[in-house]
Structure formats: structure tokens, C-alpha cells
Design a protein around this motif. Structure first.
Motif, mmCIF file in Angstrom:
data_model
loop_
_atom_site.group_PDB
_atom_site.id
_atom_site.type_symbol
_atom_site.label_atom_id
_atom_site.label_comp_id
_atom_site.label_asym_id
_atom_site.label_seq_id
_atom_site.Cartn_x
_atom_site.Cartn_y
_atom_site.Cartn_z
ATOM 1 N N GLN A 70 0.838 -1.191 0.000
ATOM 2 C CA GLN A 70 0.000 0.000 0.000
ATOM 3 C C GLN A 70 0.882 1.254 0.000
ATOM 4 O O GLN A 70 1.856 1.370 0.739
ATOM 5 C CB GLN A 70 -0.931 0.010 1.206
ATOM 6 C CG GLN A 70 -2.065 1.021 1.074
ATOM 7 C CD GLN A 70 -3.292 0.617 1.861
ATOM 8 O OE1 GLN A 70 -3.214 -0.178 2.796
ATOM 9 N NE2 GLN A 70 -4.442 1.152 1.498
ATOM 10 N N GLN A 112 -3.155 2.797 -3.760
ATOM 11 C CA GLN A 112 -3.158 4.055 -3.038
ATOM 12 C C GLN A 112 -3.492 3.873 -1.561
ATOM 13 O O GLN A 112 -4.065 2.868 -1.143
ATOM 14 C CB GLN A 112 -4.161 5.024 -3.679
ATOM 15 C CG GLN A 112 -3.817 5.356 -5.110
ATOM 16 C CD GLN A 112 -4.796 6.326 -5.746
ATOM 17 O OE1 GLN A 112 -4.473 6.951 -6.728
ATOM 18 N NE2 GLN A 112 -6.012 6.442 -5.215
ATOM 19 N N ASP A 127 -5.794 5.272 -0.063
ATOM 20 C CA ASP A 127 -7.255 5.214 0.121
ATOM 21 C C ASP A 127 -7.843 3.868 -0.281
ATOM 22 O O ASP A 127 -9.061 3.668 -0.231
ATOM 23 C CB ASP A 127 -7.938 6.340 -0.661
ATOM 24 C CG ASP A 127 -7.787 6.208 -2.182
ATOM 25 O OD1 ASP A 127 -7.191 5.213 -2.656
ATOM 26 O OD2 ASP A 127 -8.271 7.106 -2.899
ATOM 27 N N GLY A 128 -6.980 2.900 -0.689
ATOM 28 C CA GLY A 128 -7.447 1.559 -1.017
ATOM 29 C C GLY A 128 -7.746 1.324 -2.478
ATOM 30 O O GLY A 128 -8.089 0.199 -2.875
ATOM 31 N N ASN A 129 -7.642 2.331 -3.314
ATOM 32 C CA ASN A 129 -7.917 2.192 -4.747
ATOM 33 C C ASN A 129 -6.652 1.747 -5.475
ATOM 34 O O ASN A 129 -5.556 2.253 -5.196
ATOM 35 C CB ASN A 129 -8.381 3.543 -5.301
ATOM 36 C CG ASN A 129 -9.396 3.416 -6.417
ATOM 37 O OD1 ASN A 129 -9.917 2.333 -6.675
ATOM 38 N ND2 ASN A 129 -9.692 4.516 -7.075
ATOM 39 N N THR A 165 -12.136 0.828 -5.310
ATOM 40 C CA THR A 165 -12.167 0.298 -3.935
ATOM 41 C C THR A 165 -11.699 1.343 -2.923
ATOM 42 O O THR A 165 -11.236 0.995 -1.837
ATOM 43 C CB THR A 165 -11.279 -0.958 -3.827
ATOM 44 O OG1 THR A 165 -9.982 -0.678 -4.392
ATOM 45 C CG2 THR A 165 -11.904 -2.133 -4.566
ATOM 46 N N TYR A 166 -11.828 2.609 -3.274
ATOM 47 C CA TYR A 166 -11.380 3.657 -2.374
ATOM 48 C C TYR A 166 -12.309 3.779 -1.166
ATOM 49 O O TYR A 166 -13.518 3.531 -1.248
ATOM 50 C CB TYR A 166 -11.287 5.001 -3.100
ATOM 51 C CG TYR A 166 -12.535 5.418 -3.834
ATOM 52 C CD1 TYR A 166 -13.541 6.142 -3.201
ATOM 53 C CD2 TYR A 166 -12.709 5.064 -5.174
ATOM 54 C CE1 TYR A 166 -14.687 6.514 -3.871
ATOM 55 C CE2 TYR A 166 -13.857 5.432 -5.855
ATOM 56 C CZ TYR A 166 -14.837 6.162 -5.204
ATOM 57 O OH TYR A 166 -15.985 6.520 -5.874
ATOM 58 N N ASN A 167 -11.707 4.116 -0.018
ATOM 59 C CA ASN A 167 -12.423 4.382 1.240
ATOM 60 C C ASN A 167 -13.280 3.200 1.692
ATOM 61 O O ASN A 167 -14.332 3.380 2.300
ATOM 62 C CB ASN A 167 -13.294 5.640 1.117
ATOM 63 C CG ASN A 167 -12.471 6.884 0.853
ATOM 64 O OD1 ASN A 167 -11.306 6.948 1.234
ATOM 65 N ND2 ASN A 167 -13.071 7.864 0.194
ATOM 66 N N GLN A 168 -12.822 1.983 1.401
ATOM 67 C CA GLN A 168 -13.513 0.774 1.874
ATOM 68 C C GLN A 168 -12.638 -0.038 2.831
ATOM 69 O O GLN A 168 -12.940 -1.191 3.126
ATOM 70 C CB GLN A 168 -13.939 -0.100 0.685
ATOM 71 C CG GLN A 168 -14.942 0.587 -0.244
ATOM 72 C CD GLN A 168 -15.288 -0.292 -1.435
ATOM 73 O OE1 GLN A 168 -15.520 -1.498 -1.302
ATOM 74 N NE2 GLN A 168 -15.325 0.315 -2.621
ATOM 75 N N GLY A 169 -11.539 0.571 3.265
ATOM 76 C CA GLY A 169 -10.673 -0.103 4.235
ATOM 77 C C GLY A 169 -9.715 -1.105 3.632
ATOM 78 O O GLY A 169 -9.216 -1.989 4.354
ATOM 79 N N THR A 197 -6.556 -3.069 2.563
ATOM 80 C CA THR A 197 -5.243 -3.147 3.214
ATOM 81 C C THR A 197 -4.234 -3.975 2.431
ATOM 82 O O THR A 197 -3.027 -3.881 2.690
ATOM 83 C CB THR A 197 -5.378 -3.773 4.613
ATOM 84 O OG1 THR A 197 -6.061 -5.038 4.507
ATOM 85 C CG2 THR A 197 -6.158 -2.847 5.540
ATOM 86 N N SER A 251 -9.895 -6.082 2.349
ATOM 87 C CA SER A 251 -9.987 -5.326 3.593
ATOM 88 C C SER A 251 -9.936 -6.357 4.706
ATOM 89 O O SER A 251 -10.923 -7.080 4.935
ATOM 90 C CB SER A 251 -11.295 -4.538 3.659
ATOM 91 O OG SER A 251 -11.444 -3.937 4.931
#
Length: 450
Positions: free
Chosen positions: A348, A364, A366-368, A385-389, A391, A405
Motif C-alpha cells: 500500500q 493508493q 485510500d485503497g484504490n 475500492t477507495y475508502n472501503q478499508g 489493506t 480489507s
């Protein structure tokens, strides 16, 4: 920089630079014919410097000139850091050296940089801006950001040290004007901020926009006393020897120096009038730089700032070539083939770069997972997949590329059990999963499975 792995941080790369990069104009015959008289008139109007103006331009220019190669020639020679001193003008910004105007538009310099990068997309150029007047620093920075608008798509302006792959074909904005924290979007607009201590070697933790800071070491003892050339050599030597270890984000070693003119005791006191010029220092120091660089026994990345590049030193004693040679350790050692093997992850905040360095697939913060064109940061494809946790982004042993995630899959390529053997970020901008020579999934044709 073509052969340096794209996931190498700029902090680790040895970068040759020029000090007062735009002063080459002082040796240009056409410029002299058009501007020498005006240059001397500005000098003559100064109470302190008026005696110097009487020497005539041929002598005066030796005090102020620090380069002979023009901007494009410097870049073609291997320079990748430019030191631009600017003042506001009715037309926008013009180049200066201290109080002296160089009667050259900043836009001319930047156009040369943009042209070089268009011809050499594997490269990046760090461009450092410093104001040479007493205008309000924040106003100058605001005006500069507006002035730079046409170059914005190809400019990396965040206050952090990027990986090379993020900035191939792009300008890295280095800001010696002011932090500019009150400017909206300062974190992404105001560049890498450097706050210099004057005429010394210093280490500092320098605040950046966006709650960041950078640990910096700089040797810029530009007016050494007494036995000036010997002392300057010792300063350069000590910086490489003492500060190549440790976790610095940026290391800068200035080989440039200049003893300014002093008020003469008599009309024949030309030594005081002229001082010790940049050319005098460069003639003595530049051929010694390769040996001084060898004190960097850690192989750390240094930005080495020089006067009169290409004029003094040849072959193994040419300092720009010696600085570039320090980067052999980074050539393809940490990836850069564009291929992610089975059972490997994209960490990440990191990216998988195409072999030519023009594209990257970035996981990124932000998860994207986004495919970017490096030269202008254009997004070609995204996993959404941004802002969905998210990892983890892993190319699993079963051939599926999955974004997780925790233990929960958010998106995948749907290539499980199809004998996939590699994930490739290609030179054409496509992220592709292969089984042998067969394409199983491609970012230009397929979407992620939810």
C-alpha cells in the motif's frame, strides 16, 4: 535515469544540479548586445556596487556568472536539479542573480525543461524556485502558482519525496519561497519546501504542508573565509563523509562558492573589487569533486550543486558523470520489469511500474488500485475500492489478483484457477494478467469482479 528502477525513491538517487542555473545568459553574445548596458546601469545605481560597474561588462560578468551551458545543454549534459532565482515583473516572473536582473523570462526556462522532458520521458527534473527580492513571500508564491498553471499537468507539487516512477517525464517543484500553508490545497500545490540556513552546513526537520516534515542536510558554505578554496573543499568532503549515513529525506552538497566584491582601498585594488568569482572556485573544485564524492561510503543519494558544469574536469574527473555513476546500485535491483509474480503483493502506497517508466499501477493509501500515466497523472483505470478499508493487493497463488480489507475481498480480477502466472504493467498503459502468452484479464477490456 532510464535504467534506474522506478520504485527507487528520489532520496536515494545521486542527482547532479546547477547553482544559479540561468546565469549562462551572461556569456551569450546576443544577450550581451541587447542587455549588457542595462545590466551595468542597474549595478551603477547601487551605492555599494557602483565601483564594480566601472570595470566594464567583461569583468563584471565574472562576478555574477555561474554557468556557461544554457538550460537545455545543462539537462542534456546530465543535470537534473535547476536552481532558479526569480523576481516578479510586469510580465510575470524574470530570472535574477541576487539583485541583478538577467532580462530573461521564467517561461523561457520552463519551456526548455518541458521540451527536454518531452524528448526524454524517462527523466525527471527538480526545479527549485527562490525569490531574490523583499516582496511579501506569500504574495510571490501565490503569483508563482498562478504563473505555473500551464505547467501544472506535468508538475509534481506535493510536499514529499516521490519515487522516481511517479515523476518520470515530470517537473518536481522545490519551493524556497515560503511554506504557503494558508493557500487552499497547499499540500498538493506548494511543492517540497526548503528553509535554508545561511552560509553554513545544517541539518533540520523542515515542516511541509499536510502535517508532513522532511529531514534535510545541506552544506551551503558559499563564502568560506581565509584560505577559501581549501576550506570549501573540506566542507564538501566533510558533508559526504559525515552525513551519508542516517535517514535523511534530502541531502544537498553545494560545490559553489563566491567571495563577493568589497569596497576597494584604491583604484588599483582589483582583487577587492572583483572578489573570488564562481569560476575561480569551480576551476579548482570541480576536478576534485569525483574524489570528494567517494567519501560517500554509504552510497547515499546526494544532490550535488555545481557551478560551470561541463567546463572543468574530464573523463573520470568529470563531476556530473561521477555523480550519475553513483546510481549503478539502483539499476533494476528493486524491480522495474513491470511484472508482479505469483504470490506477491503491491504494498500500500507503492506501485508496479511499466519497464519504460511511463505508467504505474498504484495501490493508493485510500485503497484504490489505479493505473496512472506518469507524465500528467492521468488515471486510465481504477478498481473503485477507495475508502472501503482496503489493506492488501495481492496476486495470489491461485492466479487471482485480489484487493482485501482484512480477510474480506473487495474486488478481484476473477482469474482464479486459470493457470495465471504473472501480472504485468505494460508499456502501453494496460495492466494485464497472463497465462503463458494468453491474456486472461486486461484493464483496457475488463472490470474487477465484486
Amino acid at each position: 535515469m532510464r535504467d534506474i528502477s522506478s520504485d527507487t525513491s528520489l532520496r536515494d538517487i545521486s542527482i547532479p544540479g546547477t547553482h544559479d542555473s540561468a546565469t549562462h545568459v551572461l556569456g551569450n553574445a546576443a544577450w550581451i548586445a541587447a542587455n549588457a548596458a542595462a545590466f551595468l546601469a542597474v549595478l551603477a545605481a547601487s551605492t555599494v556596487m557602483a565601483p564594480v560597474a566601472g570595470l566594464g561588462f567583461a569583468r563584471v560578468r565574472k562576478i555574477f556568472q555561474a554557468q556557461t551551458l544554457n538550460i537545455r545543454e545543462q539537462l542534456d549534459f546530465g543535470v537534473r536539479f535547476l536552481d532558479l532565482r526569480i523576481n516578479r515583473s510586469s510580465s510575470g516572473f524574470v530570472m535574477h542573480h541576487g539583485p541583478m536582473p538577467l532580462f530573461t523570462e521564467l517561461s523561457e526556462v520552463l519551456s526548455d525543461v518541458a521540451g527536454f522532458l518531452a524528448d526524454n520521458p524517462s527523466e525527471t527534473v527538480l526545479v527549485c524556485f527562490k525569490r531574490e527580492n523583499t516582496d511579501d513571500a506569500l504574495d510571490v508564491l501565490r503569483d508563482l502558482l498562478a504563473y505555473l498553471k500551464p505547467f501544472e499537468p506535468m508538475m509534481f507539487a506535493q510536499g514529499r519525496i516521490p519515487d522516481l516512477g511517479e515523476v518520470r517525464g515530470r517537473i518536481v517543484f522545490v519551493n524556497r519561497i515560503t511554506l504557503g500553508a494558508s493557500i487552499p490545497g497547499a499540500e498538493d500545490k506548494c511543492g517540497i519546501y526548503l528553509n535554508f540556513a545561511d552560509n553554513q552546513t545544517f541539518t533540520a526537520e523542515i515542516e511541509q504542508n499536510g502535517a508532513r516534515s522532511l529531514d534535510v542536510v545541506v552544506q551551503d558554505h558559499y563564502q568560506p573565509p581565509a584560505d577559501a578554496i581549501s576550506i570549501k573543499k573540506a566542507d564538501i568532503f566533510d558533508a559526504y563523509a559525515s552525513f551519508s549515513g542516517g535517514a535523511f529525506d534530502m541531502r544537498m552538497n553545494f560545490a559553489s562558492a563566491n567571495i563577493p566584491p568589497a569596497m576597494p582601498k584604491s583604484l588599483n585594488d582589483l582583487g577587492a573589487v572583483v572578489g573570488t568569482t564562481p569560476g575561480t572556485f569551480a576551476e579548482a573544485i570541480n576536478p576534485a569533486l569525483p574524489e570528494l564524492m567517494r567519501q560517500n561510503k554509504e552510497g547515499a543519494g546526494w544532490i550535488t550543486m555545481m557551478d560551470y558544469v561541463g567546463q572543468f574536469g574530464a573523463g573520470n574527473n568529470e563531476p556530473v558523470a561521477s555523480a550519475i555513476a553513483m546510481n549503478k546500485q539502483w539499476e533494476r535491483l528493486s524491480g522495474g520489469t513491470g511484472t508482479l509474480p505469483i504470490d506477491h503483493e503491491i504494498p500500500q502506497g507503492k506501485a508496479l511500474f511499466s519497464p519504460n517508466g511511463s505508467w504505474r499501477a498504484e495501490f493508493q493509501a485510500d485503497g484504490n488500485v489505479v493505473v496512472y500515466r506518469n507524465v500528467d497523472h492521468f488515471a486510465m483505470h481504477a478498481s473503485e475500492t477507495y475508502n472501503q478499508g482496503a489493506t492488501r493487493a495481492i496476486f495470489q497463488s491461485d492466479g487471482n489478483f485480489v484487493i482485501y480489507s482484512g480477510d474480506t475481498p473487495l474486488a478481484s480480477t476473477g482469474t482464479k484457477g486459470l493457470n495465471a502466472d504473472r501480472l504485468v504493467m505494460q508499456d502501453d498503459g494496460c495492466l494485464v494478467i497472463y497465462a503463458g502468452e494468453n491474456i486472461l484479464w486486461s484493464s483496457d477490456m475488463d472490470t474487477y469482479v465484486r
